[in-house]
Design a protein around this motif. Structure first.
Motif, PDB file in Angstrom:
ATOM      1  N   VAL A   1      46.284  39.250  44.906  1.00  0.00           N
ATOM      2  CA  VAL A   1      45.640  40.551  44.962  1.00  0.00           C
ATOM      3  C   VAL A   1      44.203  40.365  44.509  1.00  0.00           C
ATOM      4  CG1 VAL A   1      45.599  42.916  44.110  1.00  0.00           C
ATOM      5  CG2 VAL A   1      47.785  41.782  44.553  1.00  0.00           C
ATOM      6  N   TYR A   2      43.271  40.799  45.326  1.00  0.00           N
ATOM      7  CA  TYR A   2      41.849  40.655  45.034  1.00  0.00           C
ATOM      8  C   TYR A   2      41.297  41.982  44.523  1.00  0.00           C
ATOM      9  CZ  TYR A   2      41.685  36.043  47.141  1.00  0.00           C
ATOM     10  OH  TYR A   2      41.878  34.709  47.411  1.00  0.00           O
TER      11      TYR A   2
ATOM     12  N   TRP B   1      34.248  39.610  42.528  1.00  0.00           N
ATOM     13  CA  TRP B   1      35.646  39.643  42.937  1.00  0.00           C
ATOM     14  C   TRP B   1      36.481  38.788  42.011  1.00  0.00           C
ATOM     15  CZ3 TRP B   1      37.471  42.781  46.721  1.00  0.00           C
ATOM     16  CH2 TRP B   1      36.538  43.322  47.602  1.00  0.00           C
ATOM     17  N   TYR B   2      37.600  39.328  41.567  1.00  0.00           N
ATOM     18  CA  TYR B   2      38.626  38.608  40.833  1.00  0.00           C
ATOM     19  C   TYR B   2      39.893  38.582  41.682  1.00  0.00           C
ATOM     20  CZ  TYR B   2      35.925  38.828  36.461  1.00  0.00           C
ATOM     21  OH  TYR B   2      34.963  38.684  35.476  1.00  0.00           O
ATOM     22  N   ARG B   3      40.816  37.684  41.347  1.00  0.00           N
ATOM     23  CA  ARG B   3      42.103  37.671  42.021  1.00  0.00           C
ATOM     24  C   ARG B   3      43.201  37.329  41.031  1.00  0.00           C
ATOM     25  NH1 ARG B   3      41.421  32.282  45.880  1.00  0.00           N
ATOM     26  NH2 ARG B   3      41.593  30.698  44.211  1.00  0.00           N
TER      27      ARG B   3
ATOM     28  N   GLN C   1      47.171  34.184  35.631  1.00  0.00           N
ATOM     29  CA  GLN C   1      46.192  35.087  35.054  1.00  0.00           C
ATOM     30  C   GLN C   1      45.144  35.481  36.083  1.00  0.00           C
ATOM     31  OE1 GLN C   1      44.519  33.214  31.577  1.00  0.00           O
ATOM     32  NE2 GLN C   1      46.323  33.610  30.322  1.00  0.00           N
ATOM     33  N   ARG C   2      44.547  36.644  35.870  1.00  0.00           N
ATOM     34  CA  ARG C   2      43.454  37.067  36.721  1.00  0.00           C
ATOM     35  C   ARG C   2      42.257  36.139  36.508  1.00  0.00           C
ATOM     36  NH1 ARG C   2      41.999  43.389  36.949  1.00  0.00           N
ATOM     37  NH2 ARG C   2      44.254  43.310  37.398  1.00  0.00           N
ATOM     38  N   GLU C   3      41.616  35.717  37.602  1.00  0.00           N
ATOM     39  CA  GLU C   3      40.512  34.784  37.521  1.00  0.00           C
ATOM     40  C   GLU C   3      39.325  35.269  38.346  1.00  0.00           C
ATOM     41  OE1 GLU C   3      41.366  30.982  39.243  1.00  0.00           O
ATOM     42  OE2 GLU C   3      42.183  31.834  41.098  1.00  0.00           O
TER      43      GLU C   3
END
Length: 118
Positions: free
Chosen positions: A92-93, A36-38, A44-46
């Motif tokens: 947002v995940y 999973w990223y968020r 930035q997306r992490e």
């Protein structure tokens, strides 16, 4: 080709819990690790959490002790149990699956929104 579909996002108060699910379909033989990223507005997306086919996990420091990732290899499904949610968890995940056949060409879901109010 693999498709990923996320579910379980929503609105919760700080200290509450949510459980996200991500189901993969298509050529699931090509999937290695899942995770999973968020992405929050202006950031930035992490990476949040990831799990390998063998069950090894890793977590971002910001969620250790609060989030738990799990995986059903037979169903190519990954879950994220989120406890003690904080407003900073609002994002947002996105579900992610590593492409074993073509490394670097990961599969992505469309995302599910998690909002934590104070």
């Amino acid at each position: 080709q693999v498709q990923l579909v996320e579910s379980g996002g929503g609105l919760v108060q700080a200290g509450g819990s949510l459980r996200l699910s991500c189901a993969a379909s298509g050529g699931i033989f090509s999937i290695n690790a899942m995770g999973w990223y968020r992405q929050a507005p202006g950031k930035q997306r992490e990476l949040v959490a990831a799990v390998t086919r063998g069950g090894s996990t890793n977590y971002a420091d910001s969620v250790k002790g609060r989030f738990t990732i799990s995986r059903d290899n037979a169903r190519a499904t990954v879950y994220l149990q989120m406890n003690s949610l904080k407003p900073d968890d609002t994002a947002v995940y996105f579900c992610n699956a590593e492409n074993f056949v073509t490394p670097g060409r990961d599969y992505w879901g469309k995302g599910t929104l998690v909002t934590v109010s104070s």
